[in-house]
Design a protein around this motif. Structure first.
Motif, PDB file in Angstrom:
ATOM      1  N   CYS A 206       0.838  -1.193   0.000  1.00  9.48           N
ATOM      2  CA  CYS A 206       0.000   0.000   0.000  1.00  9.48           C
ATOM      3  C   CYS A 206       0.875   1.247   0.000  1.00  9.48           C
ATOM      4  N   GLY A 207       0.336   2.331  -0.531  1.00  8.77           N
ATOM      5  CA  GLY A 207       1.059   3.569  -0.322  1.00  8.77           C
ATOM      6  C   GLY A 207       0.851   4.619  -1.380  1.00  8.77           C
ATOM      7  N   ASP A 208       1.476   5.756  -1.115  1.00 12.96           N
ATOM      8  CA  ASP A 208       1.524   6.873  -2.043  1.00 12.96           C
ATOM      9  C   ASP A 208       2.735   6.627  -2.939  1.00 12.96           C
ATOM     10  N   LEU A 209       2.473   6.155  -4.157  1.00 11.19           N
ATOM     11  CA  LEU A 209       3.545   5.818  -5.090  1.00 11.19           C
ATOM     12  C   LEU A 209       3.906   6.992  -5.991  1.00 11.19           C
ATOM     13  N   ASN A 210       3.154   8.092  -5.870  1.00  4.53           N
ATOM     14  CA  ASN A 210       3.433   9.327  -6.607  1.00  4.53           C
ATOM     15  C   ASN A 210       3.489   9.128  -8.114  1.00  4.53           C
ATOM     16  N   ASP A 211       2.756   8.156  -8.600  1.00  8.41           N
ATOM     17  CA  ASP A 211       2.606   7.922 -10.031  1.00  8.41           C
ATOM     18  C   ASP A 211       1.308   7.175 -10.257  1.00  8.41           C
ATOM     19  N   GLY A 212       0.779   7.272 -11.470  1.00  4.83           N
ATOM     20  CA  GLY A 212      -0.468   6.616 -11.812  1.00  4.83           C
ATOM     21  C   GLY A 212      -0.308   5.128 -12.024  1.00  4.83           C
ATOM     22  N   SER A 254      -7.255   9.734  -6.459  1.00  9.06           N
ATOM     23  CA  SER A 254      -7.081   9.873  -5.013  1.00  9.06           C
ATOM     24  C   SER A 254      -6.567  11.249  -4.611  1.00  9.06           C
ATOM     25  N   ARG A 255      -6.281  12.097  -5.604  1.00  6.39           N
ATOM     26  CA  ARG A 255      -5.878  13.473  -5.352  1.00  6.39           C
ATOM     27  C   ARG A 255      -6.315  14.312  -6.533  1.00  6.39           C
ATOM     28  N   ILE A 256      -6.605  15.586  -6.289  1.00  3.12           N
ATOM     29  CA  ILE A 256      -6.950  16.517  -7.363  1.00  3.12           C
ATOM     30  C   ILE A 256      -5.863  17.586  -7.390  1.00  3.12           C
ATOM     31  N   TYR A 257      -5.064  17.583  -8.447  1.00  7.93           N
ATOM     32  CA  TYR A 257      -3.965  18.537  -8.565  1.00  7.93           C
ATOM     33  C   TYR A 257      -4.259  19.494  -9.714  1.00  7.93           C
ATOM     34  N   GLN A 258      -4.378  20.767  -9.365  1.00  4.42           N
ATOM     35  CA  GLN A 258      -4.681  21.813 -10.341  1.00  4.42           C
ATOM     36  C   GLN A 258      -5.889  21.436 -11.202  1.00  4.42           C
ATOM     37  N   GLY A 259      -6.901  20.910 -10.521  1.00  2.00           N
ATOM     38  CA  GLY A 259      -8.168  20.596 -11.167  1.00  2.00           C
ATOM     39  C   GLY A 259      -8.256  19.240 -11.821  1.00  2.00           C
ATOM     40  N   ASP A 265      -2.351   6.887  -5.103  1.00  2.00           N
ATOM     41  CA  ASP A 265      -2.387   6.081  -3.879  1.00  2.00           C
ATOM     42  C   ASP A 265      -2.941   4.703  -4.256  1.00  2.00           C
ATOM     43  N   HIS A 266      -2.183   3.654  -3.935  1.00  2.00           N
ATOM     44  CA  HIS A 266      -2.472   2.342  -4.506  1.00  2.00           C
ATOM     45  C   HIS A 266      -2.503   1.246  -3.448  1.00  2.00           C
ATOM     46  N   ILE A 267      -3.281   0.213  -3.743  1.00  2.00           N
ATOM     47  CA  ILE A 267      -3.247  -1.048  -3.002  1.00  2.00           C
ATOM     48  C   ILE A 267      -2.987  -2.145  -4.023  1.00  2.00           C
ATOM     49  N   LEU A 268      -1.858  -2.832  -3.872  1.00  2.00           N
ATOM     50  CA  LEU A 268      -1.518  -3.964  -4.724  1.00  2.00           C
ATOM     51  C   LEU A 268      -1.578  -5.222  -3.871  1.00  2.00           C
ATOM     52  N   ALA A 269      -2.148  -6.297  -4.413  1.00  2.00           N
ATOM     53  CA  ALA A 269      -2.412  -7.493  -3.615  1.00  2.00           C
ATOM     54  C   ALA A 269      -2.032  -8.760  -4.362  1.00  2.00           C
ATOM     55  N   THR A 270      -1.735  -9.806  -3.591  1.00  2.00           N
ATOM     56  CA  THR A 270      -1.458 -11.109  -4.180  1.00  2.00           C
ATOM     57  C   THR A 270      -2.736 -11.717  -4.769  1.00  2.00           C
TER      58      THR A 270
END
Length: 314
Positions: A206-212, A254-259, A265-270
């Motif tokens: 889980c986490g803020d991976l700062n990418d899509g 999960s965030r709105i940046y400049q509109g 923010d992601h959850i990756l699972a087995t």
């Protein structure tokens, strides 16, 4: 794992305890803790992966706001601003690993804007075991390098366009090296626990991976590609699935940046958890658009990121 499980990830935006003499900041902090605890409790979450926790005290204050039987484990490796990751759970928690070094089998050394060589993640990742029934749950939480750029000496602006391009490249190199470090750690951890080619314990990253979800730094964390989730294959032992790909189209951010809405923010699972997924949601109703300046956020009670919540059945 328990028959039903709810996992949340949430960047709670600079959750720092206030100075003792700053009554205004203290009021904001108390209101924010109340908001965070209320939303977490309202979802029925069993375990929450957190990013941007300002200190051990901040994590403990949020745990106290949730009440018994919640527990907290906090990373020992914050960044230069003091923010770090943590995990809260209403089940017994055991710390399994603090992940910091860029491993030799990954990208062990990358340059930075000041001409130095980075050998560690900017913010350490954390791995815990959640005793939630059965074999339990292995959970990792991470906060990768942001897209915000800095330049030599800590400058926030470039002197020319060449420097701007280099700064963006250095940031991408660091985020990539951090993602590779996590993937190498997962390869070792999942392969060591595999039973007959299958993961030995349900696992989430889980986490803020700062990418899509389609950025290479995010995709590489999924591991080997899968042609059909319903057909077992040799990659299942180490593969993860990005549950954000199952978000409703109207809430796939999960965030709105400049509109513009962005899912960072992601959850990756087995595979076992992917097959047990009931719903995944990003709780975006309360967030508002942000810009590059952080000054306007100092008194914000609602974080700039929405929590992402995955629900699984047994």
């Amino acid at each position: 794992m328990a028959n039903n499980l709810i996992v949340m990830t949430w960047n709670v935006e600079n959750l720092f305890p206030p100075e003792d003499t700053d009554t205004s900041a203290a009021d904001t902090y108390t209101a924010k803790l109340t908001y965070l605890a209320g939303l977490i409790a309202g979802t029925g979450a069993d375990v929450v992966a957190l990013q941007e926790i300002g200190s051990l005290r901040a994590a403990q204050d949020l745990r106290a706001a949730l009440g018994e039987p919640w527990q907290a484990v906090v990373s020992s490796h914050p960044d230069s601003r003091g923010i770090r990751v943590a995990v809260l759970a209403r089940h017994p928690l055991t710390e399994e690993a603090q992940i910091l070094a860029l491993p030799p089998s990954g990208l062990p050394a990358v340059p930075d804007v000041d001409g130095d060589t980075l050998t560690h993640m900017g913010r350490g990742a954390l791995q815990v075991h959640v005793d939630c029934g059965g074999a339990g749950l292995r959970l990792l939480t991470a906060h990768l390098k942001s897209k915000l750029l800095t330049y030599p000496g800590g400058r926030r602006y470039p002197l020319n366009e060449d420097e701007r391009a280099r700064g963006a490249g250095y940031a991408l190199l660091r985020r990539t090296a951090e993602a590779v470090a996590l993937r190498v750690h997962l390869n070792e951890t999942l392969a060591a626990a595999a039973i007959d080619g299958q993961p030995g314990m349900p696992t989430v990253l889980c986490g803020d991976l700062n990418d899509g979800p389609d950025a290479i730094t995010t995709v590489l964390l999924e591991g080997p590609a899968d042609g059909d989730v319903n057909r077992p294959d040799k990659g299942d032992a180490v593969r993860l699935y990005n549950l954000g790909r199952r978000l409703p189209p109207t809430g796939a951010y999960s965030r709105i940046y400049q509109g513009n809405g962005e899912l960072i923010d992601h959850i990756l699972a087995t595979r076992d958890l992917q097959l047990q997924l009931t719903t995944v949601d990003s709780l975006v109703d309360d967030i508002t658009s942000i810009g590059a300046s952080t000054r306007s956020r100092e008194k914000a009670v609602v974080p700039d990121h929405a929590p992402v919540v995955a629900r699984f059945h047994g």
